[in-house]
Design a protein around this motif. Sequence first.
Motif, PDB file in Angstrom:
ATOM      1  N   GLU A  66       1.277  -1.304   0.335  1.00  0.00           N
ATOM      2  CA  GLU A  66      -0.336  -0.052   0.416  1.00  0.00           C
ATOM      3  C   GLU A  66       0.632   1.030   0.300  1.00  0.00           C
ATOM      4  OE1 GLU A  66      -3.572   1.270   2.024  1.00  0.00           O
ATOM      5  OE2 GLU A  66      -2.775   0.017   3.079  1.00  0.00           O
ATOM      6  N   ALA A  67       2.009   1.070   0.663  1.00  0.00           N
ATOM      7  CA  ALA A  67       3.208   2.819   1.210  1.00  0.00           C
ATOM      8  C   ALA A  67       3.727   2.521  -0.885  1.00  0.00           C
ATOM      9  CB  ALA A  67       3.814   2.252   1.523  1.00  0.00           C
ATOM     10  N   GLU A  68       4.110   1.846  -1.020  1.00  0.00           N
ATOM     11  CA  GLU A  68       4.284   1.330  -2.718  1.00  0.00           C
ATOM     12  C   GLU A  68       3.654   1.906  -3.906  1.00  0.00           C
ATOM     13  OE1 GLU A  68       6.369  -2.141  -3.619  1.00  0.00           O
ATOM     14  OE2 GLU A  68       6.937  -2.052  -1.827  1.00  0.00           O
ATOM     15  N   GLY A  69       1.652   2.019  -3.232  1.00  0.00           N
ATOM     16  CA  GLY A  69       1.127   2.660  -4.245  1.00  0.00           C
ATOM     17  C   GLY A  69       0.555   1.483  -4.822  1.00  0.00           C
ATOM     18  N   LEU A  70       0.407   0.388  -4.354  1.00  0.00           N
ATOM     19  CA  LEU A  70       0.105  -0.666  -5.672  1.00  0.00           C
ATOM     20  C   LEU A  70      -2.012  -1.093  -5.737  1.00  0.00           C
ATOM     21  CD1 LEU A  70       3.126  -1.616  -5.849  1.00  0.00           C
ATOM     22  CD2 LEU A  70       1.996  -4.278  -5.681  1.00  0.00           C
ATOM     23  N   PHE A  71      -2.142  -0.329  -4.486  1.00  0.00           N
ATOM     24  CA  PHE A  71      -3.233  -0.618  -4.206  1.00  0.00           C
ATOM     25  C   PHE A  71      -4.489   0.435  -4.459  1.00  0.00           C
ATOM     26  CE2 PHE A  71      -2.397  -3.078  -0.277  1.00  0.00           C
ATOM     27  CZ  PHE A  71      -1.745  -4.186  -0.837  1.00  0.00           C
ATOM     28  N   THR A  72      -3.955   2.238  -4.631  1.00  0.00           N
ATOM     29  CA  THR A  72      -4.372   2.883  -5.315  1.00  0.00           C
ATOM     30  C   THR A  72      -5.225   3.296  -6.176  1.00  0.00           C
ATOM     31  OG1 THR A  72      -3.926   5.380  -5.856  1.00  0.00           O
ATOM     32  CG2 THR A  72      -2.629   3.912  -6.522  1.00  0.00           C
ATOM     33  N   ALA A  73      -6.566   3.846  -5.731  1.00  0.00           N
ATOM     34  CA  ALA A  73      -7.574   3.671  -6.595  1.00  0.00           C
ATOM     35  C   ALA A  73      -7.370   4.655  -7.708  1.00  0.00           C
ATOM     36  CB  ALA A  73      -8.750   4.444  -6.186  1.00  0.00           C
ATOM     37  N   ALA A  74      -6.054   5.084  -8.212  1.00  0.00           N
ATOM     38  CA  ALA A  74      -6.158   6.231  -9.520  1.00  0.00           C
ATOM     39  C   ALA A  74      -5.367   4.656 -10.829  1.00  0.00           C
ATOM     40  CB  ALA A  74      -5.179   7.139  -9.124  1.00  0.00           C
ATOM     41  N   ARG A  75      -4.904   3.900 -10.309  1.00  0.00           N
ATOM     42  CA  ARG A  75      -3.968   3.213 -11.848  1.00  0.00           C
ATOM     43  C   ARG A  75      -5.803   1.760 -11.266  1.00  0.00           C
ATOM     44  NH1 ARG A  75      -3.731  -1.888  -9.111  1.00  0.00           N
ATOM     45  NH2 ARG A  75      -3.346  -2.615 -10.996  1.00  0.00           N
ATOM     46  N   LYS A  76      -6.544   2.053 -10.585  1.00  0.00           N
ATOM     47  CA  LYS A  76      -7.728   0.260 -11.016  1.00  0.00           C
ATOM     48  C   LYS A  76      -8.386   1.063 -12.509  1.00  0.00           C
ATOM     49  CE  LYS A  76      -7.314  -0.527  -6.983  1.00  0.00           C
ATOM     50  NZ  LYS A  76      -7.137  -2.155  -6.806  1.00  0.00           N
ATOM     51  N   ARG A  77      -8.385   0.261 -13.111  1.00  0.00           N
ATOM     52  CA  ARG A  77      -9.338   0.758 -14.550  1.00  0.00           C
ATOM     53  C   ARG A  77     -11.056   0.514 -14.451  1.00  0.00           C
ATOM     54  NH1 ARG A  77      -4.244  -2.176 -16.941  1.00  0.00           N
ATOM     55  NH2 ARG A  77      -4.583  -3.002 -15.595  1.00  0.00           N
ATOM     56  N   PRO A  78     -11.486   0.996 -15.511  1.00  0.00           N
ATOM     57  CA  PRO A  78     -13.515   0.578 -15.337  1.00  0.00           C
ATOM     58  C   PRO A  78     -12.775  -1.006 -16.490  1.00  0.00           C
ATOM     59  CG  PRO A  78     -12.772   2.480 -16.473  1.00  0.00           C
ATOM     60  CD  PRO A  78     -11.769   2.157 -15.894  1.00  0.00           C
ATOM     61  N   LEU A  79     -14.055  -1.659 -16.145  1.00  0.00           N
ATOM     62  CA  LEU A  79     -14.734  -2.420 -16.665  1.00  0.00           C
ATOM     63  C   LEU A  79     -14.843  -3.222 -18.219  1.00  0.00           C
ATOM     64  CD1 LEU A  79     -15.642  -5.315 -13.992  1.00  0.00           C
ATOM     65  CD2 LEU A  79     -13.330  -4.634 -15.097  1.00  0.00           C
ATOM     66  N   PRO A  80     -14.492  -2.638 -18.802  1.00  0.00           N
ATOM     67  CA  PRO A  80     -14.870  -3.014 -20.521  1.00  0.00           C
ATOM     68  C   PRO A  80     -16.369  -3.257 -20.417  1.00  0.00           C
ATOM     69  CG  PRO A  80     -13.549  -5.254 -20.275  1.00  0.00           C
ATOM     70  CD  PRO A  80     -13.772  -4.599 -19.365  1.00  0.00           C
ATOM     71  N   ALA A  81     -17.639  -2.961 -21.297  1.00  0.00           N
ATOM     72  CA  ALA A  81     -19.284  -2.989 -21.307  1.00  0.00           C
ATOM     73  C   ALA A  81     -19.281  -4.451 -22.429  1.00  0.00           C
ATOM     74  CB  ALA A  81     -19.788  -1.898 -21.351  1.00  0.00           C
ATOM     75  N   MET A  82     -18.471  -4.667 -23.611  1.00  0.00           N
ATOM     76  CA  MET A  82     -18.877  -5.651 -23.788  1.00  0.00           C
ATOM     77  C   MET A  82     -17.482  -5.900 -24.502  1.00  0.00           C
ATOM     78  SD  MET A  82     -20.945  -6.241 -27.584  1.00  0.00           S
ATOM     79  CE  MET A  82     -22.640  -6.206 -26.286  1.00  0.00           C
ATOM     80  N   PRO A  83     -16.443  -7.319 -23.747  1.00  0.00           N
ATOM     81  CA  PRO A  83     -15.338  -7.625 -24.023  1.00  0.00           C
ATOM     82  C   PRO A  83     -15.384  -8.753 -25.231  1.00  0.00           C
ATOM     83  CG  PRO A  83     -16.374  -9.086 -21.966  1.00  0.00           C
ATOM     84  CD  PRO A  83     -17.561  -7.733 -21.957  1.00  0.00           C
TER      85      PRO A  83
END
Length: 444
Positions: A126-143
């Motif tokens: 968490e201190a390294e930034g692996l959990f930050t919300a900024a890097r989370k991507r939205p899921l594709p609506a139709m993969p």
Amino acid sequence: MFERPDAGLAPRIWEVGALCRAIADALQARFNPVAVRGEITGFSRASSGHCYFTLKDGQGQIRCAMFRRAASGLDFMPRDGELVEVRGQLGVYEARGDLQLIVEGMRRAGQGALFEQFLRLKAQLEAEGLFTAARKRPLPAMPRGIGLVTSPGAAALHDVVTALRRRVPHIPVVLVPALVQGAQAPASIVDALSKLYLLAQKGRASEADLPKNSEMPFIDVILLVRGGGSIEDLWAFNDERLARTIVQSPVPLVSGVGHETDFTIADFCADLRAPTPTAAAELVSQPRAVWLGALDLLAGRLQDGVQRQIDLRHQRLDQAAQRLGRPSGLVARQQLRLSGLAQRMRHAALLKTQRLAQSGKALQAHLPQIMQRSLVQRRERLERAALRLSLLNPQLVLRRGYALLTDAQGQPVMRPAQVRPGEAVHARLAEGELDLTVVQRRLL
């Protein structure tokens, strides 16, 4: 017959209840509070919420009771055969004279040390930034394709495949099997994810060059799933190397590990955490009925738009026909031809909407482009037809110095024999009209 012993050796005669209380007091002073490790057997939960079970090992066993207040604080469901550590108060159940342990807290055996490791790794990443919300991507609506990593023998695979077949049977699923428990599991999962990453990257890099019938799978989202279990069972998903591999995924990754109350490091690193494997599958698979309903709505709007364009072109053709004047025969033929073209356009538009309604792929970006191109082509054909009609306008001939003569009945005068000297004729010029009288006829 009961013989009275010597008074100096006579034991104290206890009331049963008093003896039980005295034993309980001695246990309280000698042992409590007490912590015990053992295997659960005979576990049951009463309707009151109280739990009753026995702790045993190879040398003995002891009855236990865990009242509702303490049981409500458990973060797992105890099961027979599970090794646990409990803390509580040792006492005597006076109604039966049984020795029992009133349990005030319980955890799986060995969980304490593992949980401390979990917390240390979580804090570090968490201190390294692996959990930050900024890097989370939205899921594709139709993969276009779904990657799946799990054990081929796990119930989680059946749950995920069942959900995907029910909701999106047209989307391909690429399974890369991996171990999900044991010392070799972290390396196996990392290897499986790396294979899916390579497929996803190849699909994206060559997307523009691939033919439409290519068998190259397109991976737009990845599912990492496993069923529930103890902290030891799920420990492979608390691996540091696996955590760093997850955050390197080229496409969104969904973690569906364990039950709703289970959390692993993989959950925090993933783009989205699902409470169960089935929920993970549902998050990336919008039901087909939803898309077909949206397709029907778009098809209706498209048909209405095409019909409005056709009506507008009809109106413009009617206005052009009125400006043409007398040459009604030619105009009628052109109108008939244009009506045929309009009918063909309406039929073609209806066929296209029906085809679109049968295919879920029409919801992608190609639909607006296809219909826009179709409308442009029809518009150009109509404009060319209107241009041909405008070239037949007699007004253009009159502007070159000619006149249109008509007799008293309004019929066009095309030969001198149609009129006699002294008869009145009407001349239509480019900019006005004249009333004339025939003076002389000349035959050519």
